[in-house]
Design a protein around this motif. Structure first.
Motif, PDB file in Angstrom:
ATOM      1  N   ALA A  77       0.866  -1.173  -0.170  1.00  0.00           N
ATOM      2  CA  ALA A  77      -0.161   0.118  -0.212  1.00  0.00           C
ATOM      3  C   ALA A  77       0.761   1.387  -0.081  1.00  0.00           C
ATOM      4  CB  ALA A  77      -1.103   0.089   1.136  1.00  0.00           C
ATOM      5  N   SER A  78       2.033   1.244   0.599  1.00  0.00           N
ATOM      6  CA  SER A  78       3.025   2.354   0.684  1.00  0.00           C
ATOM      7  C   SER A  78       4.125   2.192  -0.206  1.00  0.00           C
ATOM      8  CB  SER A  78       3.403   2.594   1.991  1.00  0.00           C
ATOM      9  OG  SER A  78       3.858   1.412   2.711  1.00  0.00           O
ATOM     10  N   SER A  79       4.405   0.981  -0.748  1.00  0.00           N
ATOM     11  CA  SER A  79       5.707   0.768  -1.588  1.00  0.00           C
ATOM     12  C   SER A  79       5.217   0.185  -2.909  1.00  0.00           C
ATOM     13  CB  SER A  79       6.585  -0.113  -0.778  1.00  0.00           C
ATOM     14  OG  SER A  79       7.644  -0.737  -1.635  1.00  0.00           O
ATOM     15  N   GLY A  80       5.899   0.718  -3.909  1.00  0.00           N
ATOM     16  CA  GLY A  80       5.656   0.404  -5.453  1.00  0.00           C
ATOM     17  C   GLY A  80       6.317  -1.191  -5.549  1.00  0.00           C
ATOM     18  N   THR A  81       7.500  -1.298  -4.783  1.00  0.00           N
ATOM     19  CA  THR A  81       8.257  -2.468  -4.828  1.00  0.00           C
ATOM     20  C   THR A  81       7.283  -3.685  -4.315  1.00  0.00           C
ATOM     21  OG1 THR A  81      10.227  -1.496  -4.578  1.00  0.00           O
ATOM     22  CG2 THR A  81      10.137  -3.841  -4.172  1.00  0.00           C
TER      23      THR A  81
ATOM     24  N   LEU B  72       4.384  -4.733  -6.685  1.00  0.00           N
ATOM     25  CA  LEU B  72       4.902  -5.016  -7.716  1.00  0.00           C
ATOM     26  C   LEU B  72       5.118  -6.534  -7.522  1.00  0.00           C
ATOM     27  CD1 LEU B  72       8.245  -6.160  -8.248  1.00  0.00           C
ATOM     28  CD2 LEU B  72       8.234  -3.628  -8.414  1.00  0.00           C
ATOM     29  N   ASP B  73       5.639  -7.001  -6.272  1.00  0.00           N
ATOM     30  CA  ASP B  73       5.733  -8.225  -5.642  1.00  0.00           C
ATOM     31  C   ASP B  73       4.309  -9.074  -5.579  1.00  0.00           C
ATOM     32  OD1 ASP B  73       8.445  -8.610  -5.198  1.00  0.00           O
ATOM     33  OD2 ASP B  73       8.193  -7.451  -3.381  1.00  0.00           O
ATOM     34  N   VAL B  74       3.408  -8.265  -5.187  1.00  0.00           N
ATOM     35  CA  VAL B  74       2.045  -8.772  -4.741  1.00  0.00           C
ATOM     36  C   VAL B  74       1.264  -9.094  -5.982  1.00  0.00           C
ATOM     37  CG1 VAL B  74      -0.298  -8.410  -3.450  1.00  0.00           C
ATOM     38  CG2 VAL B  74       1.759  -8.118  -2.219  1.00  0.00           C
ATOM     39  N   SER B  75       1.258  -8.065  -6.950  1.00  0.00           N
ATOM     40  CA  SER B  75       0.420  -8.211  -8.050  1.00  0.00           C
ATOM     41  C   SER B  75       1.515  -9.261  -9.065  1.00  0.00           C
ATOM     42  CB  SER B  75       0.642  -6.783  -8.929  1.00  0.00           C
ATOM     43  OG  SER B  75       1.812  -6.517  -9.353  1.00  0.00           O
ATOM     44  N   SER B  76       2.614  -9.408  -8.904  1.00  0.00           N
ATOM     45  CA  SER B  76       3.302 -10.457  -9.692  1.00  0.00           C
ATOM     46  C   SER B  76       3.052 -11.850  -9.297  1.00  0.00           C
ATOM     47  CB  SER B  76       4.732 -10.307  -9.763  1.00  0.00           C
ATOM     48  OG  SER B  76       5.553 -10.618  -8.474  1.00  0.00           O
ATOM     49  N   TRP B  77       2.904 -12.005  -7.862  1.00  0.00           N
ATOM     50  CA  TRP B  77       2.667 -13.511  -7.440  1.00  0.00           C
ATOM     51  C   TRP B  77       0.999 -13.772  -7.559  1.00  0.00           C
ATOM     52  CZ3 TRP B  77       4.479 -11.532  -1.986  1.00  0.00           C
ATOM     53  CH2 TRP B  77       6.013 -11.453  -1.930  1.00  0.00           C
TER      54      TRP B  77
ATOM     55  N   ASN C 234      -5.900  -1.536 -12.629  1.00  0.00           N
ATOM     56  CA  ASN C 234      -7.443  -1.548 -12.560  1.00  0.00           C
ATOM     57  C   ASN C 234      -7.979  -2.376 -11.226  1.00  0.00           C
ATOM     58  OD1 ASN C 234      -7.589  -0.459 -15.032  1.00  0.00           O
ATOM     59  ND2 ASN C 234      -7.800  -2.228 -16.308  1.00  0.00           N
ATOM     60  N   ASN C 235      -6.752  -3.426 -10.926  1.00  0.00           N
ATOM     61  CA  ASN C 235      -7.178  -4.191  -9.649  1.00  0.00           C
ATOM     62  C   ASN C 235      -6.407  -3.611  -8.425  1.00  0.00           C
ATOM     63  OD1 ASN C 235      -8.957  -6.753 -10.406  1.00  0.00           O
ATOM     64  ND2 ASN C 235      -7.498  -6.406 -12.211  1.00  0.00           N
ATOM     65  N   ARG C 236      -5.878  -2.645  -8.764  1.00  0.00           N
ATOM     66  CA  ARG C 236      -4.791  -2.176  -7.556  1.00  0.00           C
ATOM     67  C   ARG C 236      -5.600  -2.016  -6.123  1.00  0.00           C
ATOM     68  NH1 ARG C 236      -2.783   2.726  -5.213  1.00  0.00           N
ATOM     69  NH2 ARG C 236      -0.596   2.660  -4.669  1.00  0.00           N
ATOM     70  N   ALA C 237      -6.496  -1.208  -6.378  1.00  0.00           N
ATOM     71  CA  ALA C 237      -7.510  -0.861  -5.004  1.00  0.00           C
ATOM     72  C   ALA C 237      -8.107  -1.993  -4.317  1.00  0.00           C
ATOM     73  CB  ALA C 237      -8.703   0.300  -5.426  1.00  0.00           C
ATOM     74  N   ALA C 238      -8.355  -3.255  -5.301  1.00  0.00           N
ATOM     75  CA  ALA C 238      -9.020  -4.247  -4.480  1.00  0.00           C
ATOM     76  C   ALA C 238      -7.971  -5.123  -4.035  1.00  0.00           C
ATOM     77  CB  ALA C 238      -9.823  -5.012  -5.704  1.00  0.00           C
ATOM     78  N   ILE C 239      -7.004  -5.147  -4.526  1.00  0.00           N
ATOM     79  CA  ILE C 239      -5.843  -5.783  -3.929  1.00  0.00           C
ATOM     80  C   ILE C 239      -4.996  -5.584  -2.732  1.00  0.00           C
ATOM     81  CG2 ILE C 239      -3.299  -6.479  -4.655  1.00  0.00           C
ATOM     82  CD1 ILE C 239      -4.020  -6.953  -7.627  1.00  0.00           C
ATOM     83  N   LEU C 240      -5.039  -4.134  -2.837  1.00  0.00           N
ATOM     84  CA  LEU C 240      -4.308  -3.410  -1.464  1.00  0.00           C
ATOM     85  C   LEU C 240      -5.502  -3.439  -0.377  1.00  0.00           C
ATOM     86  CD1 LEU C 240      -2.809  -0.445  -2.951  1.00  0.00           C
ATOM     87  CD2 LEU C 240      -1.809  -2.536  -2.220  1.00  0.00           C
TER      88      LEU C 240
ATOM     89  N   TRP D  17      -5.233  -7.319   0.597  1.00  0.00           N
ATOM     90  CA  TRP D  17      -3.893  -7.253   1.278  1.00  0.00           C
ATOM     91  C   TRP D  17      -3.876  -6.811   2.825  1.00  0.00           C
ATOM     92  CZ3 TRP D  17       0.041  -5.046   3.983  1.00  0.00           C
ATOM     93  CH2 TRP D  17       1.194  -5.624   4.078  1.00  0.00           C
ATOM     94  N   SER D  18      -4.277  -5.536   2.793  1.00  0.00           N
ATOM     95  CA  SER D  18      -4.394  -4.795   4.287  1.00  0.00           C
ATOM     96  C   SER D  18      -5.132  -5.675   5.363  1.00  0.00           C
ATOM     97  CB  SER D  18      -4.899  -3.553   4.094  1.00  0.00           C
ATOM     98  OG  SER D  18      -4.139  -2.713   3.362  1.00  0.00           O
ATOM     99  N   LYS D  19      -6.329  -6.335   4.755  1.00  0.00           N
ATOM    100  CA  LYS D  19      -7.314  -6.817   5.876  1.00  0.00           C
ATOM    101  C   LYS D  19      -6.660  -8.238   6.241  1.00  0.00           C
ATOM    102  CE  LYS D  19     -11.060  -7.806   3.646  1.00  0.00           C
ATOM    103  NZ  LYS D  19     -11.985  -8.328   2.692  1.00  0.00           N
ATOM    104  N   ARG D  20      -5.670  -8.836   5.354  1.00  0.00           N
ATOM    105  CA  ARG D  20      -5.156 -10.197   5.940  1.00  0.00           C
ATOM    106  C   ARG D  20      -3.616 -10.112   6.598  1.00  0.00           C
ATOM    107  NH1 ARG D  20      -5.732 -14.868   1.945  1.00  0.00           N
ATOM    108  NH2 ARG D  20      -7.713 -14.513   0.840  1.00  0.00           N
ATOM    109  N   TYR D  21      -3.072  -9.038   6.455  1.00  0.00           N
ATOM    110  CA  TYR D  21      -1.623  -8.935   6.621  1.00  0.00           C
ATOM    111  C   TYR D  21      -1.063  -7.471   7.512  1.00  0.00           C
ATOM    112  CZ  TYR D  21      -2.117 -12.500   3.015  1.00  0.00           C
ATOM    113  OH  TYR D  21      -2.276 -13.395   2.351  1.00  0.00           O
ATOM    114  N   ASP D  22      -1.804  -6.619   7.543  1.00  0.00           N
ATOM    115  CA  ASP D  22      -1.300  -5.403   7.893  1.00  0.00           C
ATOM    116  C   ASP D  22      -0.982  -5.360   9.329  1.00  0.00           C
ATOM    117  OD1 ASP D  22      -0.601  -2.719   7.017  1.00  0.00           O
ATOM    118  OD2 ASP D  22      -2.821  -1.862   7.697  1.00  0.00           O
ATOM    119  N   SER D  23      -1.296  -6.562   9.999  1.00  0.00           N
ATOM    120  CA  SER D  23      -1.079  -6.308  11.467  1.00  0.00           C
ATOM    121  C   SER D  23       0.450  -6.289  11.603  1.00  0.00           C
ATOM    122  CB  SER D  23      -1.701  -7.626  12.444  1.00  0.00           C
ATOM    123  OG  SER D  23      -1.256  -8.752  11.657  1.00  0.00           O
ATOM    124  N   LYS D  24       1.128  -6.649  10.585  1.00  0.00           N
ATOM    125  CA  LYS D  24       2.598  -6.899  10.903  1.00  0.00           C
ATOM    126  C   LYS D  24       3.306  -5.631  10.273  1.00  0.00           C
ATOM    127  CE  LYS D  24       3.434 -11.865  11.455  1.00  0.00           C
ATOM    128  NZ  LYS D  24       4.371 -13.037  11.022  1.00  0.00           N
ATOM    129  N   SER D  25       2.571  -4.624   9.776  1.00  0.00           N
ATOM    130  CA  SER D  25       3.130  -3.553   9.330  1.00  0.00           C
ATOM    131  C   SER D  25       3.860  -2.357  10.218  1.00  0.00           C
ATOM    132  CB  SER D  25       2.069  -2.644   8.549  1.00  0.00           C
ATOM    133  OG  SER D  25       1.806  -3.517   7.374  1.00  0.00           O
TER     134      SER D  25
END
Length: 340
Positions: free
Chosen positions: A167-171, A174-179, A319-325, A328-336
């Protein structure tokens, strides 16, 4: 005596007016380019255009993208120079970019430009995903170097992997969208669920995981190859690993913000951003640049990077950026890491 004084005063006034002309155009340029490179970018541009002063506004990709979107109805930037193409595609959809075909566009690799004519953005260079592995810390803990993305889910790596928050890093994005592209939606989220078990922290900077690995603060940092090469050049005990499944990538790209009051100066900067001189400047840190045939090998970059770059669907990612983020935030943001 009077005449000489008059002449001297006239020359002084001319010099002042010339200096004023040189400094009369200022551009507010939003960027996610690494902070230590900004002075070099501005100085190289000013060698050819001393009459345009660049005022940088710099932050990570996600922060700059959010800032631009928040300012949609009251734009503060004139130009975006060095932001992920996936972010620029989002801004294009919002009607926030001024289409412009810069001089020299024909020399560009077609992949490094918006598909519309005239394009809304043009590419600069590509940055690619990589894992930075600290050989000293790995040996100390008995952790062998990973060779694949799948390896990062090994139970013995628990707590020894750091990666960027997408959500804050382009890198990170690109990891998440590529996976998700490589593994499919179900497989991609299942992979990230397993990876999450081993993550020590999600950072808000794409370069920070590699910096942490270089400093021995973590064993493995999911980052990008340029940062790994830079840390290794500086003497850090890191290996740059290109996972065997393939790597995500994105382009740094340039665009004019619609509605700028400094359109001519903005066009001058965008024209310059696609010149061979600019490409040589980007090549200091990036092995792939927008004009074919210019890039020379970059020290410590793995030779197999081009063949491992996935066929990235930028339109799908944007096109899917908002939905992906959101997911992702719902699942993993607790460790940010905390922001700020």
């Amino acid at each position: 005596m009077t005449n000489s004084k008059t002449l001297a005063l006239g020359a002084f006034a001319l010099a002042l007016s010339t200096t004023a002309l040189w400094a009369e155009t200022e551009l507010t340029v939003y960027t996610a380019v690494e902070a230590e490179d900004l002075e070099r970018y501005a100085a190289t541009f000013n060698e050819d255009h001393p009459d345009i002063k660049i005022n940088w506004v710099r932050d990570s990709t996600g922060v700059i993208t959010a800032k631009l979107l928040a300012e949609k109805n009251n734009p503060q930037a004139d130009v975006i120079w060095g932001l992920a193409a996936t972010s620029l595609l989002v801004l294009k959809t919002e009607g926030m970019l001024e289409p412009y075909a810069p001089a020299g566009l024909d020399a560009m690799d077609p992949k490094f430009r918006d598909s519309d004519n005239p394009p809304s953005w043009v590419g600069m260079d590509a940055w690619v995903a990589a894992i930075c592995y600290n050989t000293v810390e790995g040996e100390k803990l008995g952790l062998s170097a990973p060779t694949s993305w799948a390896d990062l889910t090994k139970p013995e790596y628990a707590g020894h992997v750091v990666m960027p928050n997408p959500a804050s890093s382009g890198t990170g994005f690109l990891d998440v969208s590529s996976w998700l592209q490589m593994m499919g939606e179900e497989g991609g989220w299942a992979y990230m669920d397993s990876l999450h078990n081993n993550i020590a922290a999600y950072t808000h900077s794409g370069s920070k995981p590699c910096k942490m690995a270089a400093a021995g603060e973590t064993v493995m940092g999911v980052s990008f190859a340029f940062r790994g090469a830079k840390e290794k050049t500086n003497g850090a005990p890191v290996e740059i690993i290109i996972p065997e499944e393939g790597i995500g990538w994105d382009m740094e790209a340039t665009a004019i913000v619609a509605g700028t009051a400094n359109e001519e100066a903005a066009k001058t900067l965008v024209d310059w951003s696609v010149t061979p001189k600019a490409m040589e400047m980007y090549n200091v840190g990036y092995a792939v640049v927008g004009i074919p045939g210019i890039a020379k090998p970059v020290e410590h970059f793995p030779a197999n990077i081009p063949e491992k770059m996935i066929n990235n669907d930028f339109e799908w990612a944007a096109n899917n950026r908002a939905a992906i983020l959101e997911e992702w935030s719902k699942r993993y943001d607790s460790k940010s890491e905390p922001k700020g």
